[in-house]
Design an enzyme around this catalytic site. Sequence first.
Site, short mmCIF file in Angstrom:
data_model
loop_
_atom_site.label_atom_id
_atom_site.label_comp_id
_atom_site.label_asym_id
_atom_site.label_seq_id
_atom_site.Cartn_x
_atom_site.Cartn_y
_atom_site.Cartn_z
N GLY A 13 -13.95 7.24 -12.72
CA GLY A 13 -14.14 8.64 -13.11
C GLY A 13 -15.39 9.21 -12.45
O GLY A 13 -16.39 8.53 -12.36
N ARG A 74 -8.86 5.84 -8.35
CA ARG A 74 -8.54 4.64 -9.13
C ARG A 74 -7.52 3.88 -8.29
O ARG A 74 -6.44 4.38 -8.03
CB ARG A 74 -7.99 5.02 -10.50
CG ARG A 74 -8.99 5.88 -11.29
CD ARG A 74 -8.69 5.87 -12.78
NE ARG A 74 -9.41 6.94 -13.47
CZ ARG A 74 -10.56 6.77 -14.12
NH1 ARG A 74 -11.14 5.60 -14.19
NH2 ARG A 74 -11.13 7.79 -14.75
N ASP A 105 -17.43 0.33 -15.59
CA ASP A 105 -17.17 -1.11 -15.75
C ASP A 105 -15.99 -1.60 -14.90
O ASP A 105 -16.03 -2.72 -14.38
CB ASP A 105 -16.99 -1.48 -17.23
CG ASP A 105 -15.95 -0.64 -17.94
OD1 ASP A 105 -15.40 0.29 -17.32
OD2 ASP A 105 -15.67 -0.92 -19.12
N THR A 128 -21.26 6.94 -14.77
CA THR A 128 -20.17 7.28 -15.69
C THR A 128 -20.74 8.16 -16.79
O THR A 128 -21.87 7.92 -17.24
CB THR A 128 -19.50 6.03 -16.30
OG1 THR A 128 -18.72 6.42 -17.43
CG2 THR A 128 -20.50 4.98 -16.76
N ASP A 130 -19.85 8.17 -19.73
CA ASP A 130 -19.68 7.54 -21.05
C ASP A 130 -20.91 6.81 -21.59
O ASP A 130 -20.99 6.53 -22.78
CB ASP A 130 -18.52 6.53 -20.99
CG ASP A 130 -17.19 7.22 -20.80
OD1 ASP A 130 -17.08 8.40 -21.18
OD2 ASP A 130 -16.26 6.59 -20.25
N ASP A 132 -21.64 3.77 -21.40
CA ASP A 132 -21.18 2.58 -22.13
C ASP A 132 -21.49 1.27 -21.40
O ASP A 132 -20.85 0.26 -21.65
CB ASP A 132 -19.67 2.69 -22.38
CG ASP A 132 -18.87 2.86 -21.09
OD1 ASP A 132 -19.48 3.12 -20.04
OD2 ASP A 132 -17.64 2.75 -21.15
N ARG A 174 -13.37 7.46 -24.74
CA ARG A 174 -12.21 6.70 -25.22
C ARG A 174 -12.64 5.46 -25.99
O ARG A 174 -12.05 5.08 -26.98
CB ARG A 174 -11.32 6.27 -24.05
CG ARG A 174 -10.22 7.28 -23.77
CD ARG A 174 -9.44 6.84 -22.60
NE ARG A 174 -10.34 6.47 -21.52
CZ ARG A 174 -10.09 6.57 -20.24
NH1 ARG A 174 -8.93 6.99 -19.85
NH2 ARG A 174 -10.96 6.23 -19.33
P1 ATP Z 1 -15.10 5.17 -15.77
O1 ATP Z 1 -15.93 4.43 -16.79
O2 ATP Z 1 -15.68 6.50 -15.45
O3 ATP Z 1 -13.64 5.21 -16.09
P2 ATP Z 1 -14.62 2.90 -14.08
O4 ATP Z 1 -15.33 2.36 -12.90
O5 ATP Z 1 -14.58 2.03 -15.31
O6 ATP Z 1 -15.22 4.34 -14.39
P3 ATP Z 1 -11.81 2.36 -13.59
O7 ATP Z 1 -10.70 3.26 -13.19
O8 ATP Z 1 -11.65 1.51 -14.79
O9 ATP Z 1 -13.13 3.29 -13.67
O10 ATP Z 1 -12.11 1.37 -12.35
C1 ATP Z 1 -12.31 1.89 -11.06
C2 ATP Z 1 -11.60 1.03 -10.05
O11 ATP Z 1 -12.18 -0.29 -10.07
C3 ATP Z 1 -10.12 0.81 -10.30
O12 ATP Z 1 -9.33 1.87 -9.83
C4 ATP Z 1 -9.87 -0.47 -9.50
O13 ATP Z 1 -9.73 -0.18 -8.14
C5 ATP Z 1 -11.17 -1.24 -9.72
N1 ATP Z 1 -10.95 -2.20 -10.81
C6 ATP Z 1 -10.89 -1.95 -12.14
N2 ATP Z 1 -10.56 -3.08 -12.83
C7 ATP Z 1 -10.40 -4.04 -11.91
C8 ATP Z 1 -10.03 -5.43 -11.96
N3 ATP Z 1 -9.78 -6.03 -13.13
N4 ATP Z 1 -9.96 -6.11 -10.80
C9 ATP Z 1 -10.22 -5.52 -9.61
N5 ATP Z 1 -10.55 -4.22 -9.49
C10 ATP Z 1 -10.64 -3.49 -10.59
#
Ligand code: ATP
Length: 325
Positions: A13, A74, A105, A128, A130, A132, A174
């Site tokens: 995000g 994503r 994360d 982020t 959030d 978190d 969330r």
């Molecule tokens: P936000 O907290 O704003 O949602 P985020 O980094 O947690 O940010 P995610 O969409 O959960 O957002 O993760 C970003 C990208 O990281 C995913 O689209 C994917 O490419 C990679 N990613 C997430 N989980 C995994 C995983 N278990 N293994 C490998 N890559 C991952």
Amino acid sequence: MSIKNIAVLTSGGDAPGMNAAIRAVVRTAIFYKKKIYGVSRGYDGLIENSFAELDSKSVKGILAQGGTVLKSARSSLFKTKEGREKAAKNLKSHGVNGLIVIGGDGTFTGAHLLHEEFRIPVIGIPGTIDNDLFGTDFTIGYDTATNTVINCIDKIRDTANSHNRLFIVEVMGRDAGFIALSAGVATGALEIILPEMNTSIDELLDSVQRGAENKKISNIIVVAEGNRLGTPFEISSEILSKYPNMDIKVTILGHVQRGGSPTTLDRVNASIMGVAAVEGILNDKSDVMVGLLNNKLEYTFLQQAIYNKAPIDIELRRIAKILST
Ligand code: ATP
């Protein structure tokens, strides 16, 4: 290991202040005479070989801009070993042996795997709204998002006052209630409903009754989207079943919370963390997230940042209740 070239990307995000972090990373890398690549669209760009060499001028004028000039995505392909293998190959083909990822994360989970499976040095910058992530008091974007929320709720309060209404305002979060909690205190909310704790219907109705007894002109209930009680419409129905004549409106703030020019705090933190990420990678740190704890720079292992829960200050909810009577 001596670092040759560095790459930076934003993922997950988007959050206000990501551009300030990109700028800090790029200019610090150039300060240390390293080649720096921007990778567009997060991990998708790594897999699709979307690398562009950046210079100091490439990041001019972006400090105050919301969003991310590198774009975010994503990437489902990066969750597969084949996807990550392709990404690692592309990094190596550009002579990159230091990757800086700005995200949450999920982004850090992917970066950790890249480090573990392909020995690519990685450092995470918490970006982020959030807030978190364990290992930092503030993630980049959280302060701006909270300020956006309170600006919106202040406006909602004006109309609520004019009609003696109860407003239920849903904010992002969330899994984490940081935005709801801070915004609730800062706007004098009657009740704050969070994902981290159970709020019973009785407790909610007690708060509503408290507001009615105190003859408050308007009342605001702030709910985080991942709260355990239900959607704001379900919460509204619960209240109406006891107070059928109450004038209740629901507002879902949505994506407005992600936009806008970053606040001073987000710009300063993004600048500090961007410099620290590059200096960390040049000093052989890897598999860690840069963070600020009590105003002090700290590096936390990515796995700890992901799996430990960032502590929410539940005391703030009690304070909100005392002050909204
Ligand atoms: P936000 O907290 O704003 O949602 P985020 O980094 O947690 O940010 P995610 O969409 O959960 O957002 O993760 C970003 C990208 O990281 C995913 O689209 C994917 O490419 C990679 N990613 C997430 N989980 C995994 C995983 N278990 N293994 C490998 N890559 C991952």
